[in-house]
Design a protein around this motif. Structure first.
Motif, PDB file in Angstrom:
ATOM      1  N   GLY A  44       0.805  -1.211   0.000  1.00  0.00           N
ATOM      2  CA  GLY A  44       0.000   0.000   0.000  1.00  0.00           C
ATOM      3  C   GLY A  44       0.840   1.264   0.000  1.00  0.00           C
ATOM      4  O   GLY A  44       0.553   2.224  -0.718  1.00  0.00           O
ATOM      5  N   ALA A  45       1.894   1.276   0.814  1.00  0.00           N
ATOM      6  CA  ALA A  45       2.728   2.474   0.938  1.00  0.00           C
ATOM      7  C   ALA A  45       3.451   2.796  -0.364  1.00  0.00           C
ATOM      8  O   ALA A  45       3.453   3.940  -0.827  1.00  0.00           O
ATOM      9  CB  ALA A  45       3.736   2.294   2.082  1.00  0.00           C
ATOM     10  N   VAL A  46       4.071   1.782  -0.966  1.00  0.00           N
ATOM     11  CA  VAL A  46       4.843   2.060  -2.192  1.00  0.00           C
ATOM     12  C   VAL A  46       3.927   2.384  -3.362  1.00  0.00           C
ATOM     13  O   VAL A  46       4.261   3.228  -4.210  1.00  0.00           O
ATOM     14  CB  VAL A  46       5.798   0.899  -2.547  1.00  0.00           C
ATOM     15  N   LEU A  47       2.747   1.746  -3.424  1.00  0.00           N
ATOM     16  CA  LEU A  47       1.841   2.032  -4.536  1.00  0.00           C
ATOM     17  C   LEU A  47       1.258   3.435  -4.436  1.00  0.00           C
ATOM     18  O   LEU A  47       1.043   4.097  -5.456  1.00  0.00           O
ATOM     19  CB  LEU A  47       0.730   0.989  -4.597  1.00  0.00           C
ATOM     20  N   MET A  48       0.992   3.898  -3.218  1.00  0.00           N
ATOM     21  CA  MET A  48       0.504   5.260  -3.067  1.00  0.00           C
ATOM     22  C   MET A  48       1.513   6.259  -3.631  1.00  0.00           C
ATOM     23  O   MET A  48       1.137   7.272  -4.236  1.00  0.00           O
ATOM     24  CB  MET A  48       0.226   5.565  -1.591  1.00  0.00           C
ATOM     25  N   SER A  49       2.797   5.973  -3.464  1.00  0.00           N
ATOM     26  CA  SER A  49       3.828   6.873  -3.978  1.00  0.00           C
ATOM     27  C   SER A  49       3.997   6.731  -5.487  1.00  0.00           C
ATOM     28  O   SER A  49       4.008   7.716  -6.222  1.00  0.00           O
ATOM     29  CB  SER A  49       5.162   6.601  -3.277  1.00  0.00           C
ATOM     30  N   VAL A  50       4.138   5.488  -5.967  1.00  0.00           N
ATOM     31  CA  VAL A  50       4.354   5.255  -7.398  1.00  0.00           C
ATOM     32  C   VAL A  50       3.157   5.732  -8.216  1.00  0.00           C
ATOM     33  O   VAL A  50       3.315   6.359  -9.271  1.00  0.00           O
ATOM     34  CB  VAL A  50       4.627   3.758  -7.666  1.00  0.00           C
ATOM     35  N   GLU A  51       1.954   5.457  -7.720  1.00  0.00           N
ATOM     36  CA  GLU A  51       0.758   5.787  -8.489  1.00  0.00           C
ATOM     37  C   GLU A  51       0.397   7.273  -8.425  1.00  0.00           C
ATOM     38  O   GLU A  51      -0.451   7.740  -9.182  1.00  0.00           O
ATOM     39  CB  GLU A  51      -0.415   4.917  -8.015  1.00  0.00           C
ATOM     40  N   HIS A  52       1.026   8.020  -7.517  1.00  0.00           N
ATOM     41  CA  HIS A  52       0.868   9.477  -7.495  1.00  0.00           C
ATOM     42  C   HIS A  52       1.965  10.183  -8.287  1.00  0.00           C
ATOM     43  O   HIS A  52       1.916  11.408  -8.457  1.00  0.00           O
ATOM     44  CB  HIS A  52       0.909   9.999  -6.048  1.00  0.00           C
ATOM     45  N   ALA A  53       2.964   9.425  -8.758  1.00  0.00           N
ATOM     46  CA  ALA A  53       4.155  10.026  -9.357  1.00  0.00           C
ATOM     47  C   ALA A  53       3.853  10.707 -10.690  1.00  0.00           C
ATOM     48  O   ALA A  53       3.007  10.255 -11.461  1.00  0.00           O
ATOM     49  CB  ALA A  53       5.239   8.966  -9.552  1.00  0.00           C
ATOM     50  N   THR A  54       4.583  11.782 -10.948  1.00  0.00           N
ATOM     51  CA  THR A  54       4.514  12.431 -12.251  1.00  0.00           C
ATOM     52  C   THR A  54       5.371  11.652 -13.246  1.00  0.00           C
ATOM     53  O   THR A  54       6.188  10.814 -12.862  1.00  0.00           O
ATOM     54  CB  THR A  54       5.032  13.878 -12.155  1.00  0.00           C
ATOM     55  N   LYS A  55       5.187  11.903 -14.516  1.00  0.00           N
ATOM     56  CA  LYS A  55       5.892  11.174 -15.573  1.00  0.00           C
ATOM     57  C   LYS A  55       7.405  11.293 -15.406  1.00  0.00           C
ATOM     58  O   LYS A  55       7.938  12.376 -15.183  1.00  0.00           O
ATOM     59  CB  LYS A  55       5.468  11.704 -16.941  1.00  0.00           C
ATOM     60  N   GLY A  56       8.097  10.170 -15.514  1.00  0.00           N
ATOM     61  CA  GLY A  56       9.544  10.149 -15.400  1.00  0.00           C
ATOM     62  C   GLY A  56      10.072  10.191 -13.988  1.00  0.00           C
ATOM     63  O   GLY A  56      11.283  10.289 -13.775  1.00  0.00           O
ATOM     64  N   LYS A  57       9.179  10.096 -12.970  1.00  0.00           N
ATOM     65  CA  LYS A  57       9.600  10.183 -11.569  1.00  0.00           C
ATOM     66  C   LYS A  57       9.140   8.983 -10.742  1.00  0.00           C
ATOM     67  O   LYS A  57       9.203   9.010  -9.518  1.00  0.00           O
ATOM     68  CB  LYS A  57       9.038  11.462 -10.932  1.00  0.00           C
ATOM     69  N   ARG A  58       8.696   7.919 -11.400  1.00  0.00           N
ATOM     70  CA  ARG A  58       8.126   6.799 -10.648  1.00  0.00           C
ATOM     71  C   ARG A  58       9.167   6.086  -9.786  1.00  0.00           C
ATOM     72  O   ARG A  58       8.861   5.608  -8.693  1.00  0.00           O
ATOM     73  CB  ARG A  58       7.459   5.799 -11.615  1.00  0.00           C
ATOM     74  N   SER A  59      10.396   6.003 -10.253  1.00  0.00           N
ATOM     75  CA  SER A  59      11.428   5.307  -9.492  1.00  0.00           C
ATOM     76  C   SER A  59      11.798   6.066  -8.219  1.00  0.00           C
ATOM     77  O   SER A  59      11.863   5.490  -7.137  1.00  0.00           O
ATOM     78  CB  SER A  59      12.672   5.076 -10.349  1.00  0.00           C
ATOM     79  N   ILE A  60      12.020   7.374  -8.331  1.00  0.00           N
ATOM     80  CA  ILE A  60      12.387   8.129  -7.141  1.00  0.00           C
ATOM     81  C   ILE A  60      11.193   8.291  -6.199  1.00  0.00           C
ATOM     82  O   ILE A  60      11.352   8.249  -4.977  1.00  0.00           O
ATOM     83  CB  ILE A  60      12.998   9.507  -7.496  1.00  0.00           C
ATOM     84  N   PHE A  61       9.973   8.434  -6.737  1.00  0.00           N
ATOM     85  CA  PHE A  61       8.796   8.486  -5.871  1.00  0.00           C
ATOM     86  C   PHE A  61       8.646   7.171  -5.107  1.00  0.00           C
ATOM     87  O   PHE A  61       8.338   7.162  -3.912  1.00  0.00           O
ATOM     88  CB  PHE A  61       7.528   8.764  -6.699  1.00  0.00           C
ATOM     89  N   GLY A  62       8.852   6.052  -5.808  1.00  0.00           N
ATOM     90  CA  GLY A  62       8.746   4.751  -5.151  1.00  0.00           C
ATOM     91  C   GLY A  62       9.827   4.521  -4.123  1.00  0.00           C
ATOM     92  O   GLY A  62       9.630   3.769  -3.158  1.00  0.00           O
ATOM     93  N   SER A  63      10.988   5.169  -4.298  1.00  0.00           N
ATOM     94  CA  SER A  63      12.083   4.978  -3.339  1.00  0.00           C
ATOM     95  C   SER A  63      11.845   5.704  -2.017  1.00  0.00           C
ATOM     96  O   SER A  63      12.459   5.370  -1.005  1.00  0.00           O
ATOM     97  CB  SER A  63      13.409   5.454  -3.950  1.00  0.00           C
ATOM     98  N   LEU A  64      10.950   6.699  -2.013  1.00  0.00           N
ATOM     99  CA  LEU A  64      10.725   7.473  -0.785  1.00  0.00           C
ATOM    100  C   LEU A  64      10.134   6.634   0.349  1.00  0.00           C
ATOM    101  O   LEU A  64      10.647   6.677   1.475  1.00  0.00           O
ATOM    102  CB  LEU A  64       9.857   8.696  -1.084  1.00  0.00           C
ATOM    103  N   PRO A  65       9.051   5.869   0.135  1.00  0.00           N
ATOM    104  CA  PRO A  65       8.599   5.007   1.234  1.00  0.00           C
ATOM    105  C   PRO A  65       9.604   3.906   1.566  1.00  0.00           C
ATOM    106  O   PRO A  65       9.604   3.383   2.687  1.00  0.00           O
ATOM    107  CB  PRO A  65       7.273   4.426   0.728  1.00  0.00           C
TER     108      PRO A  65
END
Length: 409
Positions: free
Chosen positions: A121-142
């Motif tokens: 749940g935590a990682v998907l909330m970050s990845v699925e909110h990410a802007t284009k080209g930022k999914r990897s760094i957004f996913g790394s935050l949680p």
């Protein structure tokens, strides 16, 4: 950041149990004339919790793919925090006999169920909110919540370890568990404010939600689940060898102080905390799959040398081994993992898919890692065989990741 902070709190709850299992549970809940038996019994409580994770991933994945990510994140926070606080109030074996270890195991199972739903749940909330080209760094935050939670837990036990031995064993070890209540309230206030995943909302509005997501997952994406589990094997084995087994081995076999060994883990976790978003950013530049694969291959190369350094019993050389393996290579795999794993599943099956794949590996590879390591050391007399074992798990990860499809923007 809401997902990252909440994740740090839940991982704190999860890891203080592991730290206590390595340092005190063998003495207080599993007394035995044989230190090896007491250690193994204590470490098995970690394994029990990890084997509950796949059940939790199916349960929370079902409702996370049907009802949404946010409600599951709030529920798992409470299911982690309350059992953690109860461990801090639990009587020992010397007070209530066999009921003490039994209750300890029950509370650990509840924790395992909760963490099975938390990570996905935590990682998907970050990845699925990410802007284009930022999914990897957004996913790394949680993912930063893992070393952050570890730093909190090890820091708490480092402070408690400053107490005289008698005070530490009688009440000092309980304080890190009781502090969890305050952290849970703080985490709930943060997570209450976040909005639902936009990708889940699109899937729900399009009528793509499955009545039984786990059944659809097995039918449509079982291969992806197995690859996700395989990709996790090396990383999670390394994690539990460093954070659990090394604590137990260095204190019981080398006779090193609790504080000095805990400091090794603190150094590694602090390095990993910094490197996690760095590798997440690199994942967006060159591809999450590529950086993950490089990390797995590097882990296979350094696994045996890492334990050669451990066997020197030199604090500085052991610190170098932990920094290289856990501080630098580990986040190469763990940081880009959410974006890579999310790409393997459609949004309507994603919570179930990533949670189940990761939980299976955590249960089998992570849960058994301290037990296998202890058995290898008992058979060979040192940890070099443990290094070979870690190298094999890293190669399994490399092969699995190589077979995955690339992460998308």
């Amino acid at each position: 950041m809401s997902a990252a902070i909440g994740s740090a709190i839940e991982w704190y709850d999860f890891y203080i149990f592991g730290t206590a299992a390595a340092l005190v549970f063998g003495k207080l809940f599993f007394p035995s004339s044989d230190p090896f038996v007491a250690t193994i019994s204590s470490l098995l409580t970690i394994t029990v919790g990890l084997f509950a994770r796949p059940v939790g991933s199916i349960l929370f994945g079902h409702f996370g793919d049907r009802l949404g990510r946010k409600s599951m994140l709030l529920l798992t926070l409470f299911l982690m925090g309350i059992p953690t606080a109860l461990v801090g109030l639990l009587p020992t074996y010397y007070q209530i006999g066999i009921w003490a270890p039994l209750l300890l195991v029950v509370l650990r199972i509840i924790q395992g169920l909760a963490i099975g739903g938390e990570w996905g749940g935590a990682v998907l909330m970050s990845v699925e909110h990410a802007t284009k080209g930022k999914r990897s760094i957004f996913g790394s935050l949680p993912q930063m919540g893992t070393p952050a939670g570890m730093l909190l837990s090890v820091g708490a036990f480092s402070l408690a370890s400053q107490l005289p031995e008698s005070d530490f064993l009688s009440w000092g070890w309980r304080v890190p568990f009781l502090v969890s209540i305050v952290l849970v309230v703080f985490g709930f206030a943060i997570r209450w404010k976040i909005s639902e995943s936009p990708e889940f909302e699109v899937a729900r509005n399009a009528g793509r939600i499955h009545r039984v997501p786990s059944a659809a997952l097995v039918k449509q994406k079982l291969g992806s689940v197995m690859l996700a589990a395989g990709g996790k094997v090396g990383e999670v084995t390394l994690f539990y060898l460093v954070t659990i087994y090394l604590l137990s081995y260095a204190t019981s076999v080398f006779g090193m102080s609790r504080a000095s060994v805990l400091n090794l883990v603190v150094i590694g976790a602090a390095t990993a905390l910094v490197m996690m978003p760095v590798w997440g950013h690199v994942g967006d530049k060159i591809g999450a799959k590529k950086i993950y694969l490089i990390g797995a291959l590097l882990l296979a190369l350094v696994a045996v040398p890492m334990f050669v350094l451990v066997e020197t019993r030199s604090i500085s050389l052991m610190a170098a081994a932990v920094i290289l393996s856990f501080g630098i290579i580990y986040p190469m795999m763990y940081g880009p993992q959410p974006s890579l794993y999310a790409a393997q599943f459609p949004p309507e099956l994603r919570y179930s898919g990533v949670s189940l794949g990761v939980s299976l590996a955590s249960a089998v590879a992570g849960g058994l890692a301290p037990i296998i390591a202890a058995s290898l050391v008992a058979a060979f007399g040192n940890t070099l065989a443990v290094g070979g074992y870690l190298a094999v798990t890293a190669l399994i990860s490399a092969v699995s990741v190589a077979l995955m499809k690339k992460a998308t923007d």
